[in-house]
Design an enzyme around this catalytic site. Sequence first.
Site, PDB file in Angstrom:
ATOM      1  CG  HIS A 258      43.515  40.929  46.926  1.00  0.00           C
ATOM      2  ND1 HIS A 258      43.342  39.678  46.407  1.00  0.00           N
ATOM      3  CD2 HIS A 258      44.339  41.597  46.057  1.00  0.00           C
ATOM      4  CE1 HIS A 258      44.026  39.577  45.267  1.00  0.00           C
ATOM      5  NE2 HIS A 258      44.642  40.724  45.051  1.00  0.00           N
ATOM      6  CD  GLU A 352      33.522  39.179  38.362  1.00  0.00           C
ATOM      7  OE1 GLU A 352      32.918  39.494  39.418  1.00  0.00           O
ATOM      8  OE2 GLU A 352      33.696  38.002  37.987  1.00  0.00           O
TER       9      GLU A 352
END
Length: 479
Positions: A258, A352
């Site tokens: 990440h 998203e």
Amino acid sequence: MKKLISVSIVIVLLLGVSFTCNKCTPIPLTIKKEIVYQENIGDAEKYYGNYCSSCHGKQVKEFVNREKWVYGSTRNEMFDVVRNGAEENGMPAYGEVLSDKQVYELIDYILAAIEDKKSEEFNAGNNDDVVFVSEGMRLKLELVAENADFPWAITQSNDGRLFYTDKSGKLFTKKENVIQEITGLPSVIYKGQGGLMDVILHPDFENNQRIYLSYSKPKSDDDGYATTAVFSGILENNAIVNSKDIFVADPYVNTNRHFGCRMIFDNDGFLFVAIGERGRRDDYPQKLDNHLGKIHRLNDDGTVPADNPFYNTPNAKKSIYSIGHRNPQGLCYNPVTNKIYDNEHGPRGGDEVNLVEAGKNYGWPVITYGINYIGTTITDLTHQEGMEQPIRYWVPSIATCGMEFVTSDKYPGWKGNILSGSLKYNYLHRDVFDENDQLIKEEKLFPDIGRMRSIEQCADGYIYFGLEEPGRIYRIVPL
Ligand code: HEC
């Protein structure tokens, strides 16, 4: 033909409908509806295998090649015949074993296959000869480069010179069929999700030759700690000189996950940098005292503009523009409305697209549509006051990567749409939002083409995308 192919679902019924109630934030129902389809792609295939393939053939091909339809080929006609059967002809009724929803999923599965007859030729590897049709445009793919295994990002200067990173730590340039490697790069940690990531050019690159790279920066050679940094310098011949890190995310963390990290410039010349939470969801994304799980707004030299939303907040990092992000892997900009969008990976489910606005909190990990990878829940909350809803999300996750807002005249049918790559399902996703950022239509483009890592509308007006392993960069050429 394994997957749902080239679906365009227009959610006519729910268009423009939004709910109001006193206690809750309005829920854009269009998003809810669409999940129904997404969630069951795999299931439709399964039902087909269980219930239909014995008579209609293993693949949906039998329908794809059908020239004459006895009972009609519209969605509703097909629904009727599958639910009620046509016993006189030997077609059983499935209304008892399949719910209406499941029948519709099956029909959509079949319709999607019909819509994209080309996909088989395509899967056979003849990408050069395949013509794709979308919104009335006929599109071909042109192979641009295949020397980078992980083309993480692509950009182009106004003189037509292409730049693309390879995650392993290399930067290439291509001009008139000559590919060269650029030197003067920082040393990157190439491990897990880490490596060399984005490349962008200064808005005034023509005059200043300034280039920006984002990368996973090791703390010291062997302690396992790394962070995301933005490196910038001047391109001279094929070397980056006068370079330095203009942004180094605080703190360093000993995971390889990440990192983010996409970058864009807006019309006013501010540099936006999207940093992931480094796999430490409980430590960083909701706190202002660190850079992780945030989108940052910087001046082009890495200094911080004084009108940033948390500039005067005690103990906050002044560069923060928005918080509560998990792992943004796409960032794009609508130059007309000045809106910024990101896409980010949810956990299992819950990828998203967000409309990114100053000072807002995108909720991770307090609210999410995803669950933990092992199936346990992270939180029951999908909404909370003070936290933003995504403008769309995917369950299951498509593993979004790369993102572009289409403005080019070369693709009239896609103008104003947002494109996102899918690493997991190997295609390019096109979303159509209305002016209120409500999702009104979506399409899967180039099914099964490969792990899509990068997507960019370049200076020549063409859209390029990068696939990994095998690494290939394609240009989408309208005919
Ligand atoms: C026992 C064999 C059998 C099974 C199982 C079966 N079908 Fe059929 N189906 C037929 C026959 C026979 C027809 C009518 C004539 C034809 O094939 O064109 C038909 C017709 C159809 C039609 C209408 C075609 C047209 O020309 O209008 C659709 C749509 C359809 N089937 C879908 C399905 C689906 C979806 C399933 C699985 C849920 C399924 N069928 C399972 C035998 C079967």
